[in-house]
Design a protein around this motif. Structure first.
Motif, mmCIF file in Angstrom:
data_model
loop_
_atom_site.group_PDB
_atom_site.id
_atom_site.type_symbol
_atom_site.label_atom_id
_atom_site.label_comp_id
_atom_site.label_asym_id
_atom_site.label_seq_id
_atom_site.Cartn_x
_atom_site.Cartn_y
_atom_site.Cartn_z
ATOM 1 N N PHE A 177 -24.048 -47.308 57.571
ATOM 2 C CA PHE A 177 -24.941 -48.016 57.041
ATOM 3 C C PHE A 177 -24.905 -46.774 55.830
ATOM 4 O O PHE A 177 -24.952 -45.913 56.053
ATOM 5 N N SER A 178 -25.170 -47.616 54.735
ATOM 6 C CA SER A 178 -25.138 -46.257 53.392
ATOM 7 C C SER A 178 -26.586 -46.339 53.653
ATOM 8 O O SER A 178 -27.289 -45.132 53.451
ATOM 9 N N GLU A 216 -32.384 -49.181 54.919
ATOM 10 C CA GLU A 216 -32.689 -50.750 54.442
ATOM 11 C C GLU A 216 -31.717 -50.887 54.745
ATOM 12 O O GLU A 216 -31.764 -52.549 55.522
ATOM 13 N N THR A 217 -30.501 -51.445 54.568
ATOM 14 C CA THR A 217 -28.993 -52.031 55.015
ATOM 15 C C THR A 217 -28.903 -52.185 56.634
ATOM 16 O O THR A 217 -28.826 -53.510 56.795
ATOM 17 N N LYS A 248 -31.398 -54.905 57.903
ATOM 18 C CA LYS A 248 -31.068 -56.304 56.933
ATOM 19 C C LYS A 248 -30.125 -56.697 58.233
ATOM 20 O O LYS A 248 -29.925 -57.906 58.475
ATOM 21 N N ASN A 249 -29.331 -56.338 58.583
ATOM 22 C CA ASN A 249 -28.160 -55.681 59.282
ATOM 23 C C ASN A 249 -28.521 -56.135 61.216
ATOM 24 O O ASN A 249 -27.834 -55.544 62.086
#
Length: 172
Positions: A123-124, A127-128, A131-132
């Motif tokens: 994940f970058s 937050e991303t 979400k996942n």
């Protein structure tokens, strides 16, 4: 006179971070190298490498564009000198994805050895990742270890987090 008296001495330069010098360059190593016609030469990274020779071999654990440039210049003028670790070989281990990809591609017989690459997701940002998180939990399960992508020996690359569940984590 012993045969070692007449043997060529080899000059091995080392460019290591201070912690690695303290850990590895011990009087016993220096004595052992000397007994085998090897002179261990500390390299000062603040000075041009090409001016610190002649060297038969350079052992290094330094990184950065300036150091890379110095090694490339040294190699071009000293093609017979060994560089340990070669720059093209260490690039892939500075990124956890490419590092584990190399291990994944190994063809190791399962009957002779057990070699497993940890399941991973990239994940970058956090937050991303959040979400996942359902996908993350389904593919990996808890507890998780979250690490930075870069594995270049810097202090930041050693920061890790244990993630116990969606709301609880701890830096280690």
């Amino acid at each position: 006179m012993s045969s070692s008296t007449h043997s060529k001495r080899h000059r091995v330069g080392y460019a290591l971070p201070p912690k690695k010098i303290q850990a590895f360059i011990k009087p016993s190593l220096i004595h052992h190298a000397d007994q085998h016609n090897i002179d261990l030469i500390p390299i000062d990274p603040s000075k041009p490498l090409i001016e610190q020779g002649p060297l038969d071999c350079v052992i290094h654990k330094l990184y950065g564009l300036d150091w890379k440039s110095q090694l490339l210049h040294f190699s071009s003028l000293n093609p017979d000198a060994l560089i340990i670790d070669p720059l093209d070989s260490i690039q892939r281990i500075h990124n956890r994805i490419s590092m584990l990809q190399v291990v994944s591609n190994l063809k190791v017989s399962e009957r002779k050895q057990v070699l497993d690459v940890p399941r991973q997701l990239v994940f970058s940002d956090s937050e991303t990742m959040m979400k996942n998180s359902d996908d993350l939990i389904q593919k990996l399960g808890f507890p998780l270890i979250a690490k930075p992508l870069m594995a270049d020996g810097s202090e930041t690359s050693h920061k890790m987090y244990l993630v116990f569940d969606k709301g609880r984590n701890r830096q280690v």
